[in-house]
Scaffold this motif. Structure first.
Motif, short mmCIF file in Angstrom:
data_model
loop_
_atom_site.label_atom_id
_atom_site.label_comp_id
_atom_site.label_asym_id
_atom_site.label_seq_id
_atom_site.Cartn_x
_atom_site.Cartn_y
_atom_site.Cartn_z
N ASN A 12 4.96 1.51 5.87
CA ASN A 12 4.27 0.52 4.84
C ASN A 12 3.63 0.89 3.59
O ASN A 12 2.75 0.00 3.10
CB ASN A 12 3.61 -0.71 5.71
CG ASN A 12 2.49 -0.14 6.43
OD1 ASN A 12 1.99 1.10 5.94
ND2 ASN A 12 1.85 -0.81 7.58
N ILE A 14 4.00 1.73 0.37
CA ILE A 14 5.01 1.33 -0.86
C ILE A 14 4.86 2.59 -2.06
O ILE A 14 3.66 2.75 -2.63
CB ILE A 14 4.95 0.12 -1.52
CG1 ILE A 14 5.40 -0.72 -0.58
CG2 ILE A 14 5.79 -0.20 -2.66
CD1 ILE A 14 5.02 -2.34 -0.58
N GLY A 48 -9.24 0.43 -4.04
CA GLY A 48 -8.07 -0.45 -3.84
C GLY A 48 -6.74 0.21 -4.39
O GLY A 48 -5.55 -0.65 -4.56
N LEU A 49 -6.70 1.49 -4.47
CA LEU A 49 -5.33 2.18 -5.01
C LEU A 49 -4.60 2.85 -3.95
O LEU A 49 -3.57 3.40 -3.95
CB LEU A 49 -5.64 3.00 -6.22
CG LEU A 49 -6.10 2.51 -7.59
CD1 LEU A 49 -6.30 3.55 -8.44
CD2 LEU A 49 -5.53 1.38 -8.18
N GLY A 50 -5.23 2.80 -2.65
CA GLY A 50 -4.47 3.13 -1.36
C GLY A 50 -4.80 4.56 -0.86
O GLY A 50 -4.04 5.14 -0.19
N LYS A 51 -6.07 4.90 -1.20
CA LYS A 51 -6.70 6.40 -0.90
C LYS A 51 -6.56 6.34 0.71
O LYS A 51 -6.37 7.20 1.36
CB LYS A 51 -7.82 6.73 -1.34
CG LYS A 51 -7.98 6.81 -2.90
CD LYS A 51 -9.07 7.23 -3.59
CE LYS A 51 -10.36 6.38 -3.27
NZ LYS A 51 -10.21 4.92 -3.96
N THR A 52 -7.56 5.18 1.15
CA THR A 52 -7.63 5.08 2.74
C THR A 52 -6.40 5.04 3.53
O THR A 52 -6.35 5.65 4.32
CB THR A 52 -8.74 3.90 2.92
OG1 THR A 52 -9.95 4.44 2.18
CG2 THR A 52 -8.94 3.95 4.51
N HIS A 53 -5.57 4.13 2.98
CA HIS A 53 -4.24 4.07 3.65
C HIS A 53 -3.45 5.29 3.70
O HIS A 53 -3.00 5.40 4.77
CB HIS A 53 -3.54 2.89 2.83
CG HIS A 53 -1.94 2.38 3.35
ND1 HIS A 53 -1.79 1.09 3.37
CD2 HIS A 53 -1.23 3.25 3.93
CE1 HIS A 53 -0.51 0.97 4.01
NE2 HIS A 53 -0.17 2.31 4.16
N ARG A 207 -5.39 -3.73 -3.91
CA ARG A 207 -6.39 -4.50 -2.95
C ARG A 207 -6.45 -6.01 -3.32
O ARG A 207 -6.24 -7.06 -2.69
CB ARG A 207 -7.75 -3.81 -2.65
CG ARG A 207 -8.69 -4.72 -1.68
CD ARG A 207 -9.97 -4.26 -1.46
NE ARG A 207 -9.59 -2.92 -0.75
CZ ARG A 207 -10.50 -1.88 -0.75
NH1 ARG A 207 -11.59 -1.66 -1.58
NH2 ARG A 207 -10.17 -0.77 -0.04
N GLU A 210 -3.10 -7.61 -2.92
CA GLU A 210 -3.01 -8.11 -1.73
C GLU A 210 -3.64 -9.35 -1.41
O GLU A 210 -3.05 -10.25 -0.76
CB GLU A 210 -3.42 -7.06 -0.49
CG GLU A 210 -2.45 -6.63 0.23
CD GLU A 210 -3.19 -5.22 1.14
OE1 GLU A 210 -2.38 -4.71 1.68
OE2 GLU A 210 -4.59 -5.37 1.20
#
Ligand code: ADP
Ligand code: MG
Length: 343
Positions: A12, A14, A48-53, A207, A210
């Motif tokens: 998930n 993207i 909010g750019l997806g580092k943790t994800h 983020r 979303e």
């Protein structure tokens, strides 16, 4: 107990131009953790750019193929607090051993270790131990390693041993894909023009995007009303800070069209009448100056014009400011009007 959130996965996450490199580096590490040239692996980029994800997706991927792997995900703030507690309670050795035993250590938001000399020292020690043992270390930061002021040089130089990849603000296509995927996952269908409008309007980070999507989904399930462009605009006005609290494109258009005594609709229309063209160019010029919108987004808000039209408008306005004192006066007047709102 790895502290991983199982919902952060590669499936998930993207992929788009903004994150492709980081994603494939992460995927490679998930297949073969500990490879020297990718160790440590460091992702950096704004909030909010997806580092943790992404780092958690790596952890989840490794665990799903080999559940015996010992993985720890920890935010740097928590790491710091654990260290302080260990000092207070006299069990520093337990703390160190706990981290020395892992196969994969994920330390999120290392910029938090700035100015925390003792925590940096202990992390340096753990880092060396893991790296020498061929264990993978993954870190994230809100800026590039060279800009991590307040972190010891010896630590920063080790960050550069492996691979560093940045996560960039999502490009338009990625924003479209994220909105569509998240809506789809919730069984919500919305017209393409609404998806497009959201993608153009919310162009800061994933983020926030979303959050907007979640609000729209909530709205759609609470009301029976069909999600159309008008409704989406209305909802977005209340949640996207850029739209109402600061000077936004809409406000600039209103102010400029009032000043030049043309209608706001004319700014978006095809008409090439001279006074309208000038008003339109001035409004584009201020949109470029006073908002964070991209050229593409500005063009979109002026009747779907091209980004090159916006560049041309900015140039024309600058030329006229240089050569025409009456025009220069008008621009100064408008600046005052617009500034009242920014203050
Ligand atoms: P950061 O750690 O860089 O501040 P996060 O990883 O917390 O950002 O991402 C913020 C939100 O956006 C999370 O809910 C995350 O799942 C989502 N997100 C970020 N990047 C993507 C992506 N490429 N695809 C899908 N969702 C994403
Ligand atoms: Mg994060």
């Amino acid at each position: 107990n790895s502290n991983l959130n199982p919902s952060y996965r590669f499936e998930n996450f993207i992929e788009g131009d903004c994150n492709r490199l980081a994603r494939s580096a992460g995927f490679a590490v998930a297949q073969k953790p500990g490879i020297t040239s990718f160790n440590p692996l460091m992702f950096y980029g704004g909030v909010g750019l997806g580092k943790t994800h992404l780092v958690q997706a790596i952890g989840n991927e490794i665990i799903s193929t080999d559940s015996s792997k010992k993985i720890i995900y920890v935010a740097s703030e928590k790491f710091t607090n654990q260290f302080i507690d260990a000092l207070k309670n006299n069990n520093l050795q337990d703390f160190i051993n706990y981290y020395k035993e892992v196969d994969l250590l994920i330390l999120d938001d290392v910029q938090f270790l700035r100015e925390k000399e003792k925590t940096q020292e202990i992390f340096f020690h753990i880092f060396n131990h893991l790296h020498q043992g061929g264990k993978q270390i993954i870190m994230t930061s809100d800026c590039a390693p060279k800009d991590l002021k307040g972190l010891q040089e010896r630590l920063v130089s080790r960050f550069k041993w492996g691979l560093t990849a940045d996560l960039q603000a999502p490009d338009f296509e990625t924003r479209m894909a994220i909105i569509q995927t998240k809506m789809h996952a919730d069984g919500i269908s919305i017209p393409d023009e609404v998806v497009e409008y959201i993608a153009y309007t919310v162009d800061t980070n994933i983020r926030e995007l979303e959050g907007v999507v979640i609000s729209l989904i909530a709205h759609a399930s609470l009301t029976k009303r069909e999600m159309d462009l008008e409704l989406a605009k209305q909802i977005l006005k209340n949640i996207v800070t850029d739209i109402d609290s600061e000077v936004g494109i809409d406000y600039i258009q209103k102010t400029v069209s009032d000043y030049f005594k043309v209608s706001q609709d004319d700014l978006k229309a095809k008409t090439r009448k001279k006074e309208i063209v000038i008003a339109r160019q001035v409004a584009m010029y201020f949109s470029k100056d006073y908002t964070n919108h991209s050229l593409k987004s500005i063009g979109y808000h002026f009747g779907g014009r091209d980004h090159s039209t916006v560049i041309h408008a900015v140039q024309s306005v600058n030329d006229m400011i240089d050569t025409n004192s009456k025009f220069r006066f008008a621009i100064d007047e408008l600046k005052k009007k617009l500034k009242i709102r920014t203050a």
